[in-house]
Design a protein around this motif. Structure first.
Motif, PDB file in Angstrom:
ATOM      1  N   ALA A  57      76.514 -38.664 -24.737  1.00  0.00           N
ATOM      2  CA  ALA A  57      76.788 -40.098 -24.870  1.00  0.00           C
ATOM      3  C   ALA A  57      76.952 -40.483 -26.337  1.00  0.00           C
ATOM      4  O   ALA A  57      77.803 -41.305 -26.690  1.00  0.00           O
ATOM      5  N   ALA A  58      76.147 -39.857 -27.206  1.00  0.00           N
ATOM      6  CA  ALA A  58      76.228 -40.157 -28.638  1.00  0.00           C
ATOM      7  C   ALA A  58      77.540 -39.676 -29.235  1.00  0.00           C
ATOM      8  O   ALA A  58      78.116 -40.349 -30.109  1.00  0.00           O
ATOM      9  N   ILE A  59      78.012 -38.500 -28.794  1.00  0.00           N
ATOM     10  CA  ILE A  59      79.299 -37.993 -29.286  1.00  0.00           C
ATOM     11  C   ILE A  59      80.415 -38.940 -28.899  1.00  0.00           C
ATOM     12  O   ILE A  59      81.299 -39.273 -29.701  1.00  0.00           O
ATOM     13  N   CYS A  60      80.369 -39.405 -27.655  1.00  0.00           N
ATOM     14  CA  CYS A  60      81.358 -40.389 -27.195  1.00  0.00           C
ATOM     15  C   CYS A  60      81.332 -41.622 -28.089  1.00  0.00           C
ATOM     16  O   CYS A  60      82.373 -42.094 -28.567  1.00  0.00           O
ATOM     17  N   CYS A  61      80.124 -42.150 -28.326  1.00  0.00           N
ATOM     18  CA  CYS A  61      79.985 -43.335 -29.181  1.00  0.00           C
ATOM     19  C   CYS A  61      80.343 -43.026 -30.629  1.00  0.00           C
ATOM     20  O   CYS A  61      80.865 -43.885 -31.342  1.00  0.00           O
ATOM     21  N   GLY A  62      80.060 -41.781 -31.075  1.00  0.00           N
ATOM     22  CA  GLY A  62      80.365 -41.411 -32.450  1.00  0.00           C
ATOM     23  C   GLY A  62      81.856 -41.399 -32.734  1.00  0.00           C
ATOM     24  O   GLY A  62      82.314 -41.957 -33.738  1.00  0.00           O
ATOM     25  N   ILE A  95      88.614 -41.104 -26.220  1.00  0.00           N
ATOM     26  CA  ILE A  95      89.171 -41.566 -24.938  1.00  0.00           C
ATOM     27  C   ILE A  95      88.767 -40.627 -23.806  1.00  0.00           C
ATOM     28  O   ILE A  95      88.362 -41.067 -22.719  1.00  0.00           O
ATOM     29  N   LEU A  96      88.848 -39.316 -24.041  1.00  0.00           N
ATOM     30  CA  LEU A  96      88.494 -38.342 -23.002  1.00  0.00           C
ATOM     31  C   LEU A  96      87.012 -38.426 -22.629  1.00  0.00           C
ATOM     32  O   LEU A  96      86.646 -38.342 -21.456  1.00  0.00           O
ATOM     33  N   PHE A  97      86.164 -38.598 -23.635  1.00  0.00           N
ATOM     34  CA  PHE A  97      84.730 -38.735 -23.369  1.00  0.00           C
ATOM     35  C   PHE A  97      84.459 -40.002 -22.558  1.00  0.00           C
ATOM     36  O   PHE A  97      83.650 -39.998 -21.623  1.00  0.00           O
ATOM     37  N   CYS A  98      85.124 -41.101 -22.919  1.00  0.00           N
ATOM     38  CA  CYS A  98      84.942 -42.359 -22.182  1.00  0.00           C
ATOM     39  C   CYS A  98      85.354 -42.201 -20.718  1.00  0.00           C
ATOM     40  O   CYS A  98      84.651 -42.651 -19.809  1.00  0.00           O
ATOM     41  N   LEU A  99      86.486 -41.547 -20.495  1.00  0.00           N
ATOM     42  CA  LEU A  99      86.963 -41.340 -19.124  1.00  0.00           C
ATOM     43  C   LEU A  99      86.008 -40.435 -18.339  1.00  0.00           C
ATOM     44  O   LEU A  99      85.798 -40.621 -17.135  1.00  0.00           O
ATOM     45  N   THR A 100      85.416 -39.466 -19.024  1.00  0.00           N
ATOM     46  CA  THR A 100      84.445 -38.576 -18.379  1.00  0.00           C
ATOM     47  C   THR A 100      83.225 -39.354 -17.913  1.00  0.00           C
ATOM     48  O   THR A 100      82.733 -39.171 -16.788  1.00  0.00           O
TER      49      THR A 100
END
Length: 485
Positions: A63-68, A428-433
Motif C-alpha cells: 500500500a505504501a509503494i502505491c502511495c509512494g 496506476i497499476l498498483f491502484c488498479l490492483t
C-alpha cells in the motif's frame, strides 16, 4: 466540447490567494503524519493480520509503494501548480472541467466519509478510556443504530462532538490548526515509540511462522485473504497524505515545501507501520487479534503483562485519530473552497472570513454534515467507498503527469517525479490492483454517488463555471478557456 475546458497553469499562478501563508516543511510533514498515522496502527492492524497473517507488513509495504509512486506524481503537480484543490485542481489543468468536477466530487466523499469513519473509531477508544476512569456514557449514545447486534444504540454522541470541536479549530485559522496538529502528532509519536521500546523484547520468532498463511491472494472462509486483500484494507491507513497538497495556498515556498512534506511524511509513517506490525505479530499469534478487532494493540499489552501502558496507548490512539479527522476535514474545506472559487459550487462555500482568513461557512457546513454522519450512520460497509474514491483520484493524478509531460513539457516544475513514464504507470497499476480487492457493492455505491454528481454538474456547475464564456467577463482572471488539446 466545453465540458473539457481547462485551466491554464500560468493564469492560475497569477491569482492572489486571500488565505494566509504560514506552513513550512516541518508543518506539512506533521500534517501528513497527522493524516496517516492513526486508524492504521490502532484499529486496522487487527483485521489486516487476520487477513494476511504476519505478512501484513508486506501489505503495508504494498500500500505504501502505491502511495509512494502516486505521492511522487502529487509532488510534481504540487510544485507545478501550488494552489489549493489537490487532485481536483490538477485534473482541471490536465484533463478539463468535467473530470476535475468528478474528482472534486469524489474527494468530498473521501474526506467527509473518511473523517466520519475515523470519528467512530475515535469514539470507541474514548468510551473505553473514560470507562476505565469511572465515567460512563449511556450505551444508547455510544453508537449508531444497528452497529452491534443485540445492543440497543441510537446515536454516537462522542463521534458527533469530536467532529464539531475539530471543525471549530479549523474554522478559526490555519495557525491554530497547525499548533493543535503539531502538538498531537508529537504526543502520538512519543506513545508509538514508547510502545515499541517496551514490547520489542517480547517478540517470539515462531509466531511469524507461517509468515504468509494465505499467500498473495486466496479465499479463506468464503472471503478474500492474503497480502493483496489485506493491502486493500490497510490502504485506508494512508488516506490523507494527499490532503497535504490541498494546503498549497497556505504554504511558504510551496513548489519546494509541498513535495518534501508529502514524501517525508509518507516515508516516516511507512517505517512506523512496518515496525509496529512486525512487533505485534511477533509478540502474539496473529489469530489472537480476532478477540481484539477494535483495539488490537491491547492484545500485545495483555500478552506482555504491561497493562499499565493501555491507558497511555488509549490516549495515543485518541490523539492519533484526532489528527486524522483534523487533516481530512481541513482537506475537505479546501477542496470545496477551490470548487466554489471556480464557480462549480455556490459562492457560500468559497467565502473567506476576513477575521480568521478561512472559508468559514463552507468549513462549518461540511463539518456539521460529517458530524451527523458519524453520529447516525453505521459506516462499517461504507468505509470501502473512501478507498475506491482515493484510488480513483490517485489514478487520475498519475495519468495527469503522463499527459502534462507530453503536452506541456515547457512548464516550470520545482520538483520532477523521477522515472517518468515508469513512475506514474506503476502507480496506476498498483491502484488498479488494490481496486480489485474491493467488493462489487462498493462499486454500485460509487456509481450512485457518481450519478448524483453528474446531476449537480449539468444542473448547476457547468452553467456557473468561471470558464463558461458568459461568466468570464464578470470573474477574476484565474484561468483561461483552452478547450480540448
Amino acid at each position: 466540447m466545453d465540458v473539457f475546458r481547462k485551466k491554464d497553469v500560468n493564469e492560475i499562478l497569477k491569482h492572489t490567494s486571500p488565505l494566509k501563508r504560514t506552513l513550512k516543511t516541518w508543518d506539512l510533514t506533521f500534517l501528513g503524519i497527522g493524516a496517516i498515522i492513526g486508524t492504521g496502527i490502532f484499529v486496522l492492524t487487527g483485521k489486516g493480520a487476520l487477513t494476511a497473517g504476519p505478512a501484513l507488513s508486506l501489505s503495508f509495504l504494498l500500500a505504501a509503494i502505491c502511495c509512494g509512486f502516486a505521492g511522487l506524481c502529487y509532488a510534481e503537480f504540487a510544485s507545478m501548480a501550488p494552489v489549493a484543490g489537490s487532485a481536483y485542481t490538477y485534473s482541471y489543468i490536465a484533463f478539463g472541467e468535467i473530470i476535475a468536477f468528478i474528482i472534486g466530487w469524489d474527494l468530498i466523499l473521501e474526506y467527509a466519509l473518511g473523517a466520519a469513519t475515523v470519528s467512530v473509531g475515535w469514539s470507541g477508544y474514548f468510551v473505553n478510556l473514560i470507562s476505565n476512569l469511572g465515567i460512563h456514557i449511556p450505551t444508547v449514545l455510544t453508537a449508531a443504530i444497528g452497529t452491534t447486534p443485540g445492543v440497543t444504540t441510537y446515536f454516537n454522541l462522542p463521534a458527533f462532538v469530536i467532529v464539531l470541536v475539530i471543525t471549530w479549530i479549523i474554522s478559526i485559522g490555519i495557525t491554530q490548526t497547525k499548533r493543535v496538529n503539531d502538538t498531537m502528532v508529537i504526543v502520538k509519536l512519543f506513545v508509538i515509540i514508547l510502545f515499541i521500546v517496551f514490547t520489542v523484547w517480547y517478540i517470539k520468532p515462531h509466531n511469524w511462522q507461517p509468515f504468509s498463511p494465505y499467500g498473495w491472494y486466496s479465499f479463506h472462509g468464503g472471503t478474500a485473504a492474503g497480502i493483496i486483500p489485506a493491502a486493500s484494507i490497510v490502504f485506508f491507513s494512508f488516506i490523507g497524505f494527499d490532503s497535504v497538497s490541498s494546503s498549497a495556498e497556505e504554504t511558504i515556498n510551496p513548489s519546494k515545501t509541498l513535495p518534501r512534506g508529502i514524501l517525508i511524511s509518507l516515508l516516516i509513517s511507512t517505517v512506523l507501520y512496518i515496525i509496529m506490525t512486525l512487533i505485534m505479530t511477533g509478540v502474539v499469534k496473529y489469530t489472537i487479534f480476532a478477540k481484539y478487532l477494535n483495539a488490537p494493540i491491547l492484545a500485545v499489552l495483555h500478552a506482555t503483562g504491561q497493562t499499565w501502558l493501555s491507558i497511555i496507548v488509549s490516549v495515543g490512539a485518541i490523539l492519533g485519530m484526532t489528527t486524522v479527522i483534523l487533516v481530512q476535514l481541513y482537506g475537505q474545506s479546501r477542496i470545496t473552497y477551490s470548487m466554489s472559487r471556480d464557480g462549480l459550487f455556490p459562492k457560500f462555500f468559497g467565502e473567506v472570513n476576513p477575521k480568521f482568513q478561512t472559508p468559514f461557512k463552507g468549513t462549518w457546513f461540511f463539518g456539521i454534515v460529517t458530524a451527523i454522519a458519524g453520529g447516525l450512520i453505521n459506516l462499517n460497509i461504507l468505509a470501502e467507498l473512501v478507498n475506491i474514491g482515493t484510488l480513483t483520484a490517485f489514478t487520475l493524478v498519475s495519468a495527469g503527469i503522463l499527459w502534462m509531460r507530453h503536452t506541456h513539457p515547457e512548464l516550470h516544475r520545482g520538483f520532477k517525479a523521477p522515472g517518468v513514464p515508469f513512475t506514474p504507470i506503476v502507480a496506476i497499476l498498483f491502484c488498479l490492483t488494490l481496486v480489485a480487492g474491493l467488493n462489487w457493492e462498493t462499486w454500485v455505491r460509487f456509481i450512485v454517488w457518481f450519478a448524483i454528481g453528474m446531476l449537480v454538474y449539468f444542473g448547476y456547475a457547468k452553467g456557473h463555471s468561471k470558464l463558461d464564456p458568459k461568466n468570464m467577463t464578470n470573474s477574476a482572471p484565474t484561468a483561461t478557456y483552452k478547450g480540448v488539446d
